[in-house]
Write a protein that holds these residues in place. Sequence first.
Motif, PDB file in Angstrom:
ATOM      1  N   GLY A   4       1.094  -1.276  -0.089  1.00 57.55           N
ATOM      2  CA  GLY A   4      -0.024   0.015  -0.108  1.00 57.55           C
ATOM      3  C   GLY A   4       1.149   1.567  -0.079  1.00 57.55           C
ATOM      4  N   GLU A   5      -0.275   2.519  -0.176  1.00 56.17           N
ATOM      5  CA  GLU A   5       0.775   3.320   0.201  1.00 56.17           C
ATOM      6  C   GLU A   5       0.516   4.215   0.922  1.00 56.17           C
ATOM      7  N   VAL A   6       0.786   5.147   2.048  1.00 53.38           N
ATOM      8  CA  VAL A   6       0.627   6.064   2.896  1.00 53.38           C
ATOM      9  C   VAL A   6      -0.329   6.851   2.437  1.00 53.38           C
ATOM     10  N   THR A   7      -1.645   7.369   2.587  1.00 53.84           N
ATOM     11  CA  THR A   7      -1.955   8.812   2.226  1.00 53.84           C
ATOM     12  C   THR A   7      -2.508   9.709   2.576  1.00 53.84           C
ATOM     13  N   GLY A   8      -1.473   9.284   4.882  1.00 56.34           N
ATOM     14  CA  GLY A   8      -1.902  10.603   5.296  1.00 56.34           C
ATOM     15  C   GLY A   8      -1.988   9.933   6.714  1.00 56.34           C
ATOM     16  N   LEU A  30      -2.253  -0.798  -2.904  1.00 56.88           N
ATOM     17  CA  LEU A  30      -2.020  -1.483  -4.268  1.00 56.88           C
ATOM     18  C   LEU A  30      -2.013  -2.605  -4.540  1.00 56.88           C
ATOM     19  N   GLY A  31      -2.645  -2.744  -6.602  1.00 60.16           N
ATOM     20  CA  GLY A  31      -2.562  -3.611  -7.443  1.00 60.16           C
ATOM     21  C   GLY A  31      -0.916  -4.463  -7.313  1.00 60.16           C
ATOM     22  N   LEU A  32      -0.548  -5.370  -8.024  1.00 62.08           N
ATOM     23  CA  LEU A  32       0.825  -5.916  -8.556  1.00 62.08           C
ATOM     24  C   LEU A  32       1.295  -4.414  -9.320  1.00 62.08           C
ATOM     25  N   GLY A  52       3.378   9.503   1.482  1.00 63.65           N
ATOM     26  CA  GLY A  52       3.837   9.034   0.510  1.00 63.65           C
ATOM     27  C   GLY A  52       4.889   7.359   0.136  1.00 63.65           C
ATOM     28  N   ASP A  53       5.348   7.385   1.769  1.00 60.68           N
ATOM     29  CA  ASP A  53       5.493   5.909   1.399  1.00 60.68           C
ATOM     30  C   ASP A  53       4.895   4.763   1.291  1.00 60.68           C
ATOM     31  N   ARG A  54       5.484   3.579   0.297  1.00 60.55           N
ATOM     32  CA  ARG A  54       4.950   2.496   0.002  1.00 60.55           C
ATOM     33  C   ARG A  54       5.916   1.140   0.915  1.00 60.55           C
ATOM     34  N   VAL A  55       4.826   0.790   1.799  1.00 61.59           N
ATOM     35  CA  VAL A  55       4.274  -0.183   2.857  1.00 61.59           C
ATOM     36  C   VAL A  55       3.458  -1.561   2.102  1.00 61.59           C
ATOM     37  N   VAL A  82       8.442  -0.566   5.489  1.00 62.40           N
ATOM     38  CA  VAL A  82       8.357   0.622   3.870  1.00 62.40           C
ATOM     39  C   VAL A  82       8.968  -0.070   2.900  1.00 62.40           C
ATOM     40  N   VAL A  83       8.781  -0.056   1.748  1.00 59.36           N
ATOM     41  CA  VAL A  83       8.713  -0.568   1.459  1.00 59.36           C
ATOM     42  C   VAL A  83      10.497   0.374  -0.323  1.00 59.36           C
ATOM     43  N   ASP A  84      11.257  -0.490  -0.338  1.00 64.90           N
ATOM     44  CA  ASP A  84      12.068   0.594  -1.469  1.00 64.90           C
ATOM     45  C   ASP A  84      12.147   0.176  -2.724  1.00 64.90           C
ATOM     46  N   HIS A  85      11.420  -1.736  -3.364  1.00 63.11           N
ATOM     47  CA  HIS A  85      10.456  -1.372  -4.467  1.00 63.11           C
ATOM     48  C   HIS A  85      10.785  -1.919  -4.327  1.00 63.11           C
ATOM     49  N   VAL A  86       9.823  -2.586  -5.043  1.00 67.21           N
ATOM     50  CA  VAL A  86       8.645  -4.046  -6.748  1.00 67.21           C
ATOM     51  C   VAL A  86       9.249  -4.118  -7.425  1.00 67.21           C
ATOM     52  N   GLU A  87      10.104  -6.033  -7.837  1.00 66.97           N
ATOM     53  CA  GLU A  87      10.579  -6.486  -8.577  1.00 66.97           C
ATOM     54  C   GLU A  87       9.369  -7.598  -8.447  1.00 66.97           C
TER      55      GLU A  87
END
Length: 90
Positions: A4-8, A30-32, A52-55, A82-87
């Motif tokens: 997911g993404e933190v929106t607030g 979030l989806g793939l 704004g962080d992906r988590v 907290v996700v740095d990137h997704v492959e």
Amino acid sequence: MILGEVTGSVVATEKHYKLEGRKLLLVQPLGLDQRAKGEPILAVDGVDAGEGDRVLVVLEGRSAAMVSGRPESPLDAAVVAVVDHVELAP
């Protein structure tokens, strides 16, 4: 567990005593394809995430409560990374 993404954030001056001192975040699943999927959820922050962080979020109450360090907490969801990137594999 979901991506997911933190929106607030949510401020609650009155809350269950086991949630005192814990930050509450709004997270958009979030989806793939990294696009919004479904309705936002409320989660307790376990890793000092911010807007704004992906988590990664656990949605099992027992796991979420363990992240809070308060096993009897009334939780449904907690941010655990907290996700740095997704492959994605080709």
